[in-house]
Design a protein around this motif. Structure first.
Motif, PDB file in Angstrom:
ATOM      1  N   PHE A  18       0.833  -1.206   0.000  1.00 44.70           N
ATOM      2  CA  PHE A  18       0.000   0.000   0.000  1.00 44.70           C
ATOM      3  C   PHE A  18       0.863   1.249   0.000  1.00 44.70           C
ATOM      4  CE2 PHE A  18       0.035   0.461   4.707  1.00 44.70           C
ATOM      5  CZ  PHE A  18       0.011   1.841   4.834  1.00 44.70           C
ATOM      6  N   ALA A  19       2.038   1.197   0.617  1.00 45.56           N
ATOM      7  CA  ALA A  19       2.941   2.356   0.592  1.00 45.56           C
ATOM      8  C   ALA A  19       3.413   2.607  -0.838  1.00 45.56           C
ATOM      9  CB  ALA A  19       4.125   2.129   1.523  1.00 45.56           C
ATOM     10  N   ASP A  20       3.784   1.555  -1.559  1.00 47.29           N
ATOM     11  CA  ASP A  20       4.200   1.709  -2.956  1.00 47.29           C
ATOM     12  C   ASP A  20       3.061   2.288  -3.793  1.00 47.29           C
ATOM     13  OD1 ASP A  20       6.668   0.645  -2.330  1.00 47.29           O
ATOM     14  OD2 ASP A  20       6.272  -1.321  -3.229  1.00 47.29           O
ATOM     15  N   GLY A  21       1.845   1.784  -3.574  1.00 48.17           N
ATOM     16  CA  GLY A  21       0.690   2.291  -4.314  1.00 48.17           C
ATOM     17  C   GLY A  21       0.410   3.747  -4.011  1.00 48.17           C
ATOM     18  N   LEU A  22       0.536   4.125  -2.761  1.00 48.33           N
ATOM     19  CA  LEU A  22       0.288   5.507  -2.358  1.00 48.33           C
ATOM     20  C   LEU A  22       1.349   6.445  -2.938  1.00 48.33           C
ATOM     21  CD1 LEU A  22      -1.595   7.297  -0.754  1.00 48.33           C
ATOM     22  CD2 LEU A  22      -0.296   6.756   1.296  1.00 48.33           C
ATOM     23  N   PHE A  23       2.611   6.031  -2.913  1.00 43.18           N
ATOM     24  CA  PHE A  23       3.687   6.864  -3.464  1.00 43.18           C
ATOM     25  C   PHE A  23       3.538   7.058  -4.971  1.00 43.18           C
ATOM     26  CE2 PHE A  23       6.214   5.435   0.352  1.00 43.18           C
ATOM     27  CZ  PHE A  23       6.224   6.675   0.954  1.00 43.18           C
ATOM     28  N   ALA A  24       2.890   6.121  -5.644  1.00 38.56           N
ATOM     29  CA  ALA A  24       2.755   6.191  -7.103  1.00 38.56           C
ATOM     30  C   ALA A  24       1.537   6.991  -7.563  1.00 38.56           C
ATOM     31  CB  ALA A  24       2.674   4.779  -7.684  1.00 38.56           C
ATOM     32  N   CYS A  25       0.657   7.384  -6.635  1.00 36.26           N
ATOM     33  CA  CYS A  25      -0.563   8.070  -7.059  1.00 36.26           C
ATOM     34  C   CYS A  25      -0.444   9.583  -6.897  1.00 36.26           C
ATOM     35  CB  CYS A  25      -1.775   7.538  -6.304  1.00 36.26           C
ATOM     36  SG  CYS A  25      -1.904   8.052  -4.594  1.00 36.26           S
ATOM     37  N   LYS A  26      -1.332  10.288  -7.564  1.00 35.75           N
ATOM     38  CA  LYS A  26      -1.388  11.749  -7.466  1.00 35.75           C
ATOM     39  C   LYS A  26      -2.625  12.213  -6.696  1.00 35.75           C
ATOM     40  CE  LYS A  26       2.386  12.674  -9.420  1.00 35.75           C
ATOM     41  NZ  LYS A  26       3.473  13.044  -8.553  1.00 35.75           N
ATOM     42  N   VAL A  27      -3.668  11.368  -6.662  1.00 34.24           N
ATOM     43  CA  VAL A  27      -4.893  11.677  -5.926  1.00 34.24           C
ATOM     44  C   VAL A  27      -5.227  10.456  -5.074  1.00 34.24           C
ATOM     45  CG1 VAL A  27      -7.344  12.232  -6.106  1.00 34.24           C
ATOM     46  CG2 VAL A  27      -5.732  13.219  -7.741  1.00 34.24           C
ATOM     47  N   PHE A  28      -5.450  10.671  -3.799  1.00 35.13           N
ATOM     48  CA  PHE A  28      -5.764   9.599  -2.861  1.00 35.13           C
ATOM     49  C   PHE A  28      -7.265   9.649  -2.578  1.00 35.13           C
ATOM     50  CE2 PHE A  28      -5.817   8.381   1.820  1.00 35.13           C
ATOM     51  CZ  PHE A  28      -5.676   7.021   1.607  1.00 35.13           C
ATOM     52  N   VAL A  29      -7.972   8.565  -2.913  1.00 35.22           N
ATOM     53  CA  VAL A  29      -9.416   8.479  -2.704  1.00 35.22           C
ATOM     54  C   VAL A  29      -9.694   7.264  -1.810  1.00 35.22           C
ATOM     55  CG1 VAL A  29     -11.696   8.360  -3.784  1.00 35.22           C
ATOM     56  CG2 VAL A  29      -9.813   9.485  -4.992  1.00 35.22           C
ATOM     57  N   PRO A  30      -9.563   7.439  -0.493  1.00 39.29           N
ATOM     58  CA  PRO A  30      -9.863   6.311   0.386  1.00 39.29           C
ATOM     59  C   PRO A  30     -11.377   6.096   0.458  1.00 39.29           C
ATOM     60  CG  PRO A  30      -9.388   8.245   1.697  1.00 39.29           C
ATOM     61  CD  PRO A  30      -9.146   8.619   0.254  1.00 39.29           C
ATOM     62  N   CYS A  72      -9.317  12.897  -1.356  1.00 36.80           N
ATOM     63  CA  CYS A  72     -10.766  12.993  -1.550  1.00 36.80           C
ATOM     64  C   CYS A  72     -11.445  11.763  -0.957  1.00 36.80           C
ATOM     65  CB  CYS A  72     -11.107  13.094  -3.029  1.00 36.80           C
ATOM     66  SG  CYS A  72     -10.285  14.439  -3.883  1.00 36.80           S
ATOM     67  N   PRO A  73     -11.735  11.760   0.344  1.00 36.69           N
ATOM     68  CA  PRO A  73     -12.362  10.580   0.939  1.00 36.69           C
ATOM     69  C   PRO A  73     -13.765  10.358   0.386  1.00 36.69           C
ATOM     70  CG  PRO A  73     -12.065  12.319   2.578  1.00 36.69           C
ATOM     71  CD  PRO A  73     -11.483  12.813   1.306  1.00 36.69           C
ATOM     72  N   LEU A  74     -14.091   9.107   0.159  1.00 38.74           N
ATOM     73  CA  LEU A  74     -15.405   8.703  -0.299  1.00 38.74           C
ATOM     74  C   LEU A  74     -16.056   7.928   0.840  1.00 38.74           C
ATOM     75  CD1 LEU A  74     -17.508   8.366  -2.556  1.00 38.74           C
ATOM     76  CD2 LEU A  74     -16.247   6.325  -3.269  1.00 38.74           C
ATOM     77  N   LEU A  75     -17.122   8.493   1.388  1.00 34.50           N
ATOM     78  CA  LEU A  75     -17.801   7.875   2.523  1.00 34.50           C
ATOM     79  C   LEU A  75     -18.947   7.019   2.016  1.00 34.50           C
ATOM     80  CD1 LEU A  75     -17.994  11.067   4.765  1.00 34.50           C
ATOM     81  CD2 LEU A  75     -16.196   9.340   4.709  1.00 34.50           C
ATOM     82  N   VAL A  76     -18.956   5.767   2.409  1.00 35.60           N
ATOM     83  CA  VAL A  76     -20.042   4.864   2.020  1.00 35.60           C
ATOM     84  C   VAL A  76     -20.733   4.342   3.277  1.00 35.60           C
ATOM     85  CG1 VAL A  76     -19.010   4.186  -0.164  1.00 35.60           C
ATOM     86  CG2 VAL A  76     -18.538   2.834   1.865  1.00 35.60           C
ATOM     87  N   GLY A  90     -26.820   4.013   2.477  1.00 34.93           N
ATOM     88  CA  GLY A  90     -27.369   5.078   3.296  1.00 34.93           C
ATOM     89  C   GLY A  90     -26.849   4.981   4.717  1.00 34.93           C
ATOM     90  N   ASP A  91     -27.269   5.878   5.564  1.00 34.43           N
ATOM     91  CA  ASP A  91     -26.946   5.890   6.985  1.00 34.43           C
ATOM     92  C   ASP A  91     -25.451   5.747   7.264  1.00 34.43           C
ATOM     93  OD1 ASP A  91     -27.292   6.013   9.715  1.00 34.43           O
ATOM     94  OD2 ASP A  91     -27.730   3.899   9.920  1.00 34.43           O
ATOM     95  N   PHE A  92     -24.655   6.602   6.644  1.00 30.15           N
ATOM     96  CA  PHE A  92     -23.223   6.544   6.957  1.00 30.15           C
ATOM     97  C   PHE A  92     -22.978   6.937   8.399  1.00 30.15           C
ATOM     98  CE2 PHE A  92     -19.020   8.334   7.511  1.00 30.15           C
ATOM     99  CZ  PHE A  92     -18.259   7.256   7.097  1.00 30.15           C
TER     100      PHE A  92
END
Length: 93
Positions: A18-30, A72-76, A90-92
């Motif tokens: 996950f560290a490698d993936g995070l270092f390679a991205c420009k936008v983080f959407v958890p 940009c967190p995505l809340l589900v 619904g109901d996050f």
């Protein structure tokens, strides 16, 4: 997009992957759900490191250094049955 079940090379630890993936991205959407965040309410100074928190802290550090453009967190929520619409998230909170 980095997804551990699809992108983690066999034999590589999840933390390194996950560290490698995070270092390679420009936008983080958890993608965050109530169950993913629930352990935060039980954290203490002696708690084991929470992986969601660790990944978010790394993203914040990368953003501060200018290596990450945005977080940009995505809340589900949970899937619920709604009479007029059928099943939907619904109901996050």
């Amino acid at each position: 997009m980095w997804w551990d079940k699809k992108c983690l090379p066999q034999g590589l630890s999840w933390e390194d992957g996950f560290a490698d993936g995070l270092f390679a991205c420009k936008v983080f959407v958890p993608i965050l759900s109530k169950p993913a965040l629930e352990p935060f309410s039980r954290l203490t100074t002696s708690s084991r490191c929470d992986n969601v928190l660790l990944e978010y802290r790394m993203a914040l550090a990368l953003e501060d250094m200018g290596d990450l453009r945005a977080i940009c967190p995505l809340l589900v929520g949970k899937i619920e049955e709604h009479d007029a619409f059928g099943e939907m998230y619904g109901d996050f909170f």
